[in-house]
Design an enzyme around this catalytic site. Structure first.
Site, mmCIF file in Angstrom:
data_model
loop_
_atom_site.group_PDB
_atom_site.id
_atom_site.type_symbol
_atom_site.label_atom_id
_atom_site.label_comp_id
_atom_site.label_asym_id
_atom_site.label_seq_id
_atom_site.Cartn_x
_atom_site.Cartn_y
_atom_site.Cartn_z
ATOM 1 C CD GLN A 135 -2.534 1.403 2.291
ATOM 2 O OE1 GLN A 135 -3.998 1.478 2.301
ATOM 3 N NE2 GLN A 135 -2.342 1.347 3.763
ATOM 4 C CB CYS B 73 -0.904 -2.199 -4.179
ATOM 5 S SG CYS B 73 -2.234 -1.113 -4.109
ATOM 6 C CB CYS B 74 -2.386 -6.519 -0.996
ATOM 7 S SG CYS B 74 -0.552 -7.347 -0.911
ATOM 8 N N GLY B 75 -1.822 -4.620 1.522
ATOM 9 C CA GLY B 75 -0.895 -4.279 2.458
ATOM 10 C C GLY B 75 0.576 -3.959 2.394
#
EC number: 3.1.3.48
Length: 196
Positions: A46, A129-131
């Site tokens: 992120q 995206c992810c965390g």
């Protein structure tokens, strides 16, 4: 860089050398685990406020959000101010848009939806995206690599490169291996050039 930030010197060979006397005024910092995947396709964790100058240069049109939790408010504000569409694919599961646990693997339907968005050049430039940019992002990119015809050893090596010293998750690698790439519906007229 302004002239006050640098001085030009000449060395013995009459070639010019630039001596930097002070750091640039704008810091260009990529998001955690940032990496180009293909032309105008990127992956990362992120993005935060310190990454906005970097993202600005990518001219993103779409961000594919794979995390099971909502992104930070400043991230959403940045996307809104820059007309970047955010696709919240990670917040869904087979049942609803609720009760998705962060430790749950992505469902096949979620991966399929993500790949269909990635395989549409109208969404480009695009950031997946992810965390942290590791497991969920790695799952989708791994399935994309299979769609591109990569062998499983190369897919696993790329996935593990982003998981760090803790290593990958064997269940994620098995999901990538067993994912039905034929379930992904791609419009040939909208495919990115690197997929043909």
């Amino acid at each position: 860089m302004s002239e006050s930030q640098s001085e030009i010197e000449h060395n013995n060979n009459n070639s010019k050398l630039t001596k930097i006397s002070q750091p640039p005024t704008v810091r260009i910092i990529p998001p955690l685990n940032f990496c180009p995947v293909e032309k105008q396709l990127y992956r990362s964790g992120q993005p935060s406020i310190i990454n906005q100058s970097f993202l600005q240069d990518l001219n993103l049109k779409t961000i594919l959000w794979l995390a099971s939790e909502e992104p930070q408010e400043d991230f959403l504000d940045y996307c809104s101010m820059n007309n970047i569409a955010v696709e919240f694919v990670g917040l869904m599961n087979e049942y609803s848009y609720q009760n998705v646990n962060p430790w749950d693997a992505l469902s096949e339907d979620t991966i399929k939806k993500a790949l269909e968005l990635i395989c549409n050049k109208e969404n480009y430039p695009l950031l997946v995206c992810c965390g942290m940019g590791r497991h969920r992002t790695g799952t989708v990119i791994g399935c994309l690599r299979r769609l591109q015809g990569w062998n499983l050893a190369s897919v696993s090596e790329e996935y593990r490169r982003f998981t760090g010293s803790r290593g990958g998750r064997i269940m994620v690698e098995l999901l990538i291996e067993s994912f039905d790439i034929n379930s992904v519906q791609i419009d040939p007229t909208k495919m990115p050039g690197w997929l043909t």
